[in-house]
Design a protein around this motif. Structure first.
Motif, short mmCIF file in Angstrom:
data_model
loop_
_atom_site.label_atom_id
_atom_site.label_comp_id
_atom_site.label_asym_id
_atom_site.label_seq_id
_atom_site.Cartn_x
_atom_site.Cartn_y
_atom_site.Cartn_z
N CYS A 10 0.87 -1.19 0.00
CA CYS A 10 0.00 0.00 0.00
C CYS A 10 0.90 1.23 0.00
CB CYS A 10 -0.87 0.04 1.25
SG CYS A 10 -2.07 -1.30 1.31
N CYS A 14 -3.33 2.76 6.35
CA CYS A 14 -4.48 3.44 6.97
C CYS A 14 -4.48 3.17 8.48
CB CYS A 14 -5.78 2.94 6.36
SG CYS A 14 -5.83 3.14 4.56
N TYR A 16 -6.62 2.48 10.67
CA TYR A 16 -7.52 1.47 11.26
C TYR A 16 -7.15 0.06 10.80
CZ TYR A 16 -9.61 1.90 6.63
OH TYR A 16 -9.80 1.94 5.27
N CYS A 17 -6.14 -0.05 9.92
CA CYS A 17 -5.92 -1.31 9.21
C CYS A 17 -5.11 -2.31 10.03
CB CYS A 17 -5.17 -1.02 7.90
SG CYS A 17 -4.87 -2.51 6.95
N VAL A 21 0.12 -5.86 5.77
CA VAL A 21 0.43 -4.88 4.73
C VAL A 21 1.89 -4.42 4.82
CG1 VAL A 21 -1.91 -4.00 4.42
CG2 VAL A 21 -0.49 -3.04 6.21
N GLY A 67 -3.71 -5.48 1.61
CA GLY A 67 -2.92 -4.71 0.68
C GLY A 67 -3.76 -4.04 -0.42
N THR A 68 -3.04 -3.47 -1.34
CA THR A 68 -3.66 -2.86 -2.51
C THR A 68 -3.04 -3.49 -3.75
OG1 THR A 68 -3.81 -0.75 -1.29
CG2 THR A 68 -4.13 -0.65 -3.66
N ARG A 138 -7.49 7.91 4.23
CA ARG A 138 -7.44 7.49 2.82
C ARG A 138 -6.88 8.62 1.97
NH1 ARG A 138 -8.71 2.00 2.47
NH2 ARG A 138 -8.66 2.49 0.26
#
Ligand code: SF4
Length: 397
Positions: A10, A14, A16-17, A21, A67-68, A138
């Motif tokens: 990512c 974030c 809250y995540c 990641v 992840g992204t 975000r």
């Protein structure tokens, strides 16, 4: 066979995540992709008593989660997809292939993701309210999210899903109504709505401890989830699983397979899979994962063999998450069991508490049961009475 591939990168993490990641760094991405390829090659089953590899099982769905995953550009995704399709003997476009995407990233790559074989795009919108997005940490705006969905359509994506969060700090019924309205106006095929959970050890957990009043209370979150149900079903989406809504025919086949306990091969750090009765999870740490694979070892960290009772309990729990619930016929076909006998006690208790209702074909959660799903499902996990396993028609792939 399902396949889940974890792509943990990512641009920023974030607050809250709690997923596994990694911040995006080119050299780490390259190391990780090399490790994934080795893990994929080693995943091929070996012929008993020989060193030859058997052909890989037939693939029905492929899911890139993170992840992204869209943090990787089209070239990297295309190469990885080509390797996966070659390994499993699948064809680009021939199976459902989901890619999770972030609206702030790689909009110019959308067409190439599709050409490479991505058939389903799952976009992490979370909210269309800029103040909420900012508090969620975000890096996109509501307008950017809308533009991304429209760009995906222009790029030819025929199956687009968006994720929304209920219970973001400062979220109100009015701001959530506006988000739902803008979501519907984007005309996605599928919408997932997740209640925000405060995960221990995250910056949000510390914020929540300091300032709990900044977060909607549980009852308010339950009301938001009800609001999502009412608004989205009214707009023609079927509420087919606790957190998921779809236009008819656009349910996620990969998740449906997971809820049916289909075998799933898992690749990547922290990925969890299920093969031949074994449930496993890969090591969560990036370096530990890469090092294990690079040294020729397995990255599996937790491995559990599910016995018959475990499988029956888990099947009931997963089925309860879906709108069909636990179906008499299906349960009998898969396990040779009368589910009403096996689960007579939890069925009685959940019905008494208003969490469960009978249908013509079985039992399913009520709207109250959906909000208290964890408590309801937990009662089915450990069946109290099980006869000796009968010859079962259950298949796992
Ligand atoms: S984009 Fe998603 S996976 Fe990445 S840090 Fe944020 S919530 Fe976690």
């Amino acid at each position: 066979m399902l396949c889940y591939v974890h792509l943990p990168f990512c641009d920023r993490i974030c607050p809250y995540c709690d997923f596994a990641v990694e911040e995006f760094r080119r050299e780490r991405v390259e190391r990780y992709l090399r490790a994934l390829r080795i893990e994929l090659e080693n995943a091929r089953p070996q012929e008993a008593g020989t060193t030859s590899k058997l052909s890989a099982p037939k693939l029905s769905t492929l899911y890139f989660g993170g992840g992204t995953p869209s943090a990787l550009g089209a070239d990297q995704i295309a190469k990885l997809l080509a390797d996966l399709f070659a390994h499993f003997g699948a064809e680009a476009g021939g199976i459902e292939c989901t890619l999770e995407a972030n609206p702030s990233r790689n909009v110019e790559d959308l067409a190439r993701y599709r050409e490479a074989g991505v058939t389903r795009l799952s976009i992490g919108v979370q909210s269309f309210d800029d103040a909420e997005l900012h508090r969620l940490g975000r890096d996109h705006s509501g307008a950017q999210a809308e533009a991304f969905v429209h760009a995906a359509r222009r790029a030819g994506h025929g199956n687009v899903s968006i994720d929304l969060i209920a219970g973001a700090p400062g979220q109100t019924p009015a701001s959530f109504a506006a988000t739902l309205e803008r979501a519907i106006a984007c005309a996605p095929d599928h919408v997932s709505v997740y209640a925000l959970t405060i995960e221990a050890g995250t910056p949000y957990a510390r914020w929540h401890e300091r300032e709990p009043q900044a977060f909607p209370e549980d009852d308010a979150v339950a009301d938001l989830l009800e609001q999502a149900h009412t608004t989205l079903t009214h707009a023609g989406y079927e509420h087919y699983e606790i957190s998921n809504f779809a236009r008819p025919g656009f349910e996620c086949a990969h998740n449906r397979g997971y809820w049916r306990q289909r075998d799933c091969i898992a690749l990547g750090m922290s990925a969890s899979g299920y093969e031949n009765g074994l449930r496993y999870r890969n090591v969560r740490d990036f370096d530990a994962y890469c090092t294990a694979i690079e040294s020729g070892n397995s990255a599996r960290d937790e491995v559990e063999r599910l016995d018959f009772a475990d499988r029956v309990g888990e099947a009931a729990m997963l089925a309860l998450r879906t709108s069909e619930g636990i179906e008499d016929r299906d349960f009998c076909d898969r396990f040779g069991l009368d589910m009403r006998t096996v689960f007579s006690r939890p069925i009685k208790e959940c019905r008494r508490a208003g969490l469960l209702e009978e249908t013509r074909h079985g039992v399913r959660l009520t709207s109250r049961g959906r909000l208290l799903a964890n408590a309801a499902c937990a009662q089915f996990l450990h069946p109290s009475f099980l006869p000796a396993p009968a010859a079962s028609g259950e298949t796992t792939s």
